[in-house]
Motif scaffolding. Structure first.
Motif, short mmCIF file in Angstrom:
data_model
loop_
_atom_site.label_atom_id
_atom_site.label_comp_id
_atom_site.label_asym_id
_atom_site.label_seq_id
_atom_site.Cartn_x
_atom_site.Cartn_y
_atom_site.Cartn_z
N ASP A 1 0.83 -1.21 0.00
CA ASP A 1 0.00 0.00 0.00
C ASP A 1 0.87 1.26 0.00
OD1 ASP A 1 -2.48 1.42 0.22
OD2 ASP A 1 -2.09 1.70 2.36
N ARG A 2 1.90 1.24 0.85
CA ARG A 2 2.80 2.38 0.94
C ARG A 2 3.56 2.57 -0.37
NH1 ARG A 2 4.38 0.96 5.75
NH2 ARG A 2 6.31 0.01 5.06
N ALA A 3 3.95 1.47 -1.00
CA ALA A 3 4.70 1.55 -2.27
C ALA A 3 3.83 2.18 -3.36
CB ALA A 3 5.17 0.16 -2.69
N PHE A 4 2.55 1.81 -3.42
CA PHE A 4 1.67 2.36 -4.44
C PHE A 4 1.48 3.86 -4.24
CE2 PHE A 4 -2.62 3.69 -5.75
CZ PHE A 4 -2.54 3.43 -7.10
N HIS A 5 1.16 4.27 -3.02
CA HIS A 5 0.95 5.70 -2.75
C HIS A 5 2.21 6.51 -3.02
CE1 HIS A 5 -3.11 6.07 -0.86
NE2 HIS A 5 -2.95 4.76 -0.72
N SER A 6 3.37 5.96 -2.65
CA SER A 6 4.62 6.68 -2.88
C SER A 6 4.90 6.84 -4.37
CB SER A 6 5.79 5.93 -2.20
OG SER A 6 5.63 5.92 -0.80
N ALA A 7 4.59 5.80 -5.15
CA ALA A 7 4.82 5.87 -6.60
C ALA A 7 3.92 6.92 -7.25
CB ALA A 7 4.58 4.50 -7.23
N ALA B 1 4.95 13.69 -8.92
CA ALA B 1 4.99 15.15 -8.73
C ALA B 1 6.41 15.68 -8.78
CB ALA B 1 4.33 15.54 -7.42
N GLY B 2 7.38 14.78 -8.68
CA GLY B 2 8.78 15.19 -8.74
C GLY B 2 9.28 15.89 -7.49
N ASN B 3 8.64 15.65 -6.35
CA ASN B 3 9.02 16.31 -5.10
C ASN B 3 9.34 15.24 -4.05
OD1 ASN B 3 9.07 17.66 -2.60
ND2 ASN B 3 7.62 19.21 -3.28
N GLN B 4 10.62 14.98 -3.84
CA GLN B 4 11.03 13.93 -2.91
C GLN B 4 10.70 14.28 -1.46
OE1 GLN B 4 12.12 10.80 -3.62
NE2 GLN B 4 11.50 11.47 -5.67
N GLN B 5 10.70 15.56 -1.12
CA GLN B 5 10.31 15.96 0.24
C GLN B 5 8.85 15.58 0.50
OE1 GLN B 5 12.58 17.09 2.41
NE2 GLN B 5 14.03 16.80 0.73
N LEU B 6 8.02 15.79 -0.50
CA LEU B 6 6.61 15.42 -0.39
C LEU B 6 6.47 13.92 -0.16
CD1 LEU B 6 3.50 15.82 -0.84
CD2 LEU B 6 3.98 15.51 -3.28
N VAL B 7 7.21 13.14 -0.94
CA VAL B 7 7.13 11.68 -0.82
C VAL B 7 7.57 11.24 0.57
CG1 VAL B 7 8.04 9.48 -1.68
CG2 VAL B 7 7.44 11.30 -3.29
N GLY B 8 8.67 11.82 1.07
CA GLY B 8 9.17 11.45 2.39
C GLY B 8 8.19 11.76 3.51
N VAL B 9 7.59 12.94 3.47
CA VAL B 9 6.61 13.32 4.50
C VAL B 9 5.38 12.43 4.43
CG1 VAL B 9 5.02 15.14 5.21
CG2 VAL B 9 7.39 15.72 4.63
N HIS C 1 2.00 7.97 6.45
CA HIS C 1 1.38 6.70 6.09
C HIS C 1 1.81 5.61 7.07
CE1 HIS C 1 0.02 4.10 2.41
NE2 HIS C 1 -0.57 3.75 3.53
N ARG C 2 3.11 5.57 7.38
CA ARG C 2 3.60 4.56 8.31
C ARG C 2 2.96 4.72 9.69
NH1 ARG C 2 8.02 1.76 7.38
NH2 ARG C 2 8.90 3.34 6.00
N ARG C 3 2.88 5.97 10.15
CA ARG C 3 2.26 6.21 11.47
C ARG C 3 0.80 5.78 11.49
NH1 ARG C 3 4.90 10.03 14.84
NH2 ARG C 3 2.89 10.70 15.65
#
Length: 272
Positions: free
Chosen positions: A193-199, A204-212, A217-219
């Motif tokens: 699930d996390r992999a799909f949402h991250s992909a 969007a080309g924003n790694q900060q967005l993906v990290g946050v 998502h993990r929490r």
């Protein structure tokens, strides 16, 4: 707040978690010392300190990298145990006891637990270990709201700009969530699930967005007080949530913004 002890409930929880999630054993004790001793002996067998100025000095051995690998495996195993509820909210787990169950030294376990403490999954209990944080349904709802505020606008913007063929490239990830949900294993589904949402967000080309977003998502996947899983967590509920991924992808490929908006809203209301 229920508190486990190392001699009773805490030990039982630690044993259950460690028995299910094991990591490879670290190098035998003294191996690094033997490497250092070897570095102090030249090829002719001269003892340390006996080389002359004409002899080359052997370089110091490279740091052992396996510990960081073990730490990462322990961290992954502990995160899985959190998602499945094998590490129970309110229970206290000691580093040495968990290390024994995992078959490693206490150091990588403590390091992994410190990382989880930084993420808010556990809290340090002086002279005892780490207590798994007890989370409420209210906290879960707040996390879902924050995720929606971040991800929904991005997904709707991407729906207007990303070409269909790029959405189609995410089909394997969407289908992987369905397979993971069908397995009934919440930890396996959480990862897919996390992999799909991250992909999706990565488009969007924003790694900060993906990290946050990944951190939120993990929490949102940690167990609630009493061991309940966020969003219920039954096999049927996981499958229904996974099929929302494939339906969303179909709408994105078709460029149907109304359906995308509806599906995204429903998906985040499910808190997955």
């Amino acid at each position: 707040m229920k508190q486990g002890t190392q001699g009773s409930a805490g030990t039982t929880g630690e044993a259950a978690a460690g028995a299910r999630y094991r990591v490879p054993a670290q190098p035998a004790a003294g191996e690094a010392d033997r490497c250092r001793d070897t570095a102090g002996v030249d090829g002719g067998g001269s003892a340390r300190g006996e080389h002359t100025h004409s002899e080359p000095v052997l370089p110091r051995p490279r740091p052992v990298v396996q510990r960081s690998s073990v730490r990462g495996q322990v961290l992954a195993a502990l995160r899985t145990a959190l998602v499945t509820g094998d590490l129970r909210p309110g229970e206290v787990y000691s580093g040495p006891v968990l290390a024994e169950r995992f078959g490693v030294s206490a150091t990588p376990v403590r390091e992994a637990m410190q990382q989880l403490a930084q993420e808010g999954a556990v809290e340090v209990v002086p002279n005892r270990g780490f207590r798994v944080v007890e989370r409420s349904a209210r906290e879960l709802a707040e996390l879902a709201e924050v995720r929606a505020l971040i991800e929904v606008p991005v997904m709707l913007r991407l729906a207007r700009t990303v070409p269909p063929e790029r959405w189609a490239g995410l089909r394997p990830l969407a289908e992987a969530t369905v397979r993971a949900a069908s397995s009934g294993c919440r930890a396996t589904y959480a990862e897919a699930d996390r992999a799909f949402h991250s992909a999706v967000l990565a488009l969007a080309g924003n790694q900060q967005l993906v990290g946050v977003a990944e951190e939120l998502h993990r929490r949102a996947q940690w167990p609630l007080v009493g061991g309940g899983a966020p969003g219920g967590g039954s096999r049927a509920e996981l499958i229904a949530d996974a099929h929302e991924h494939t339906a969303l992808l179909d709408a994105l490929i078709a460029g149907d913004l109304d359906v995308v908006r509806s599906l995204v809203g429903e998906h985040f209301n499910g808190a997955e």
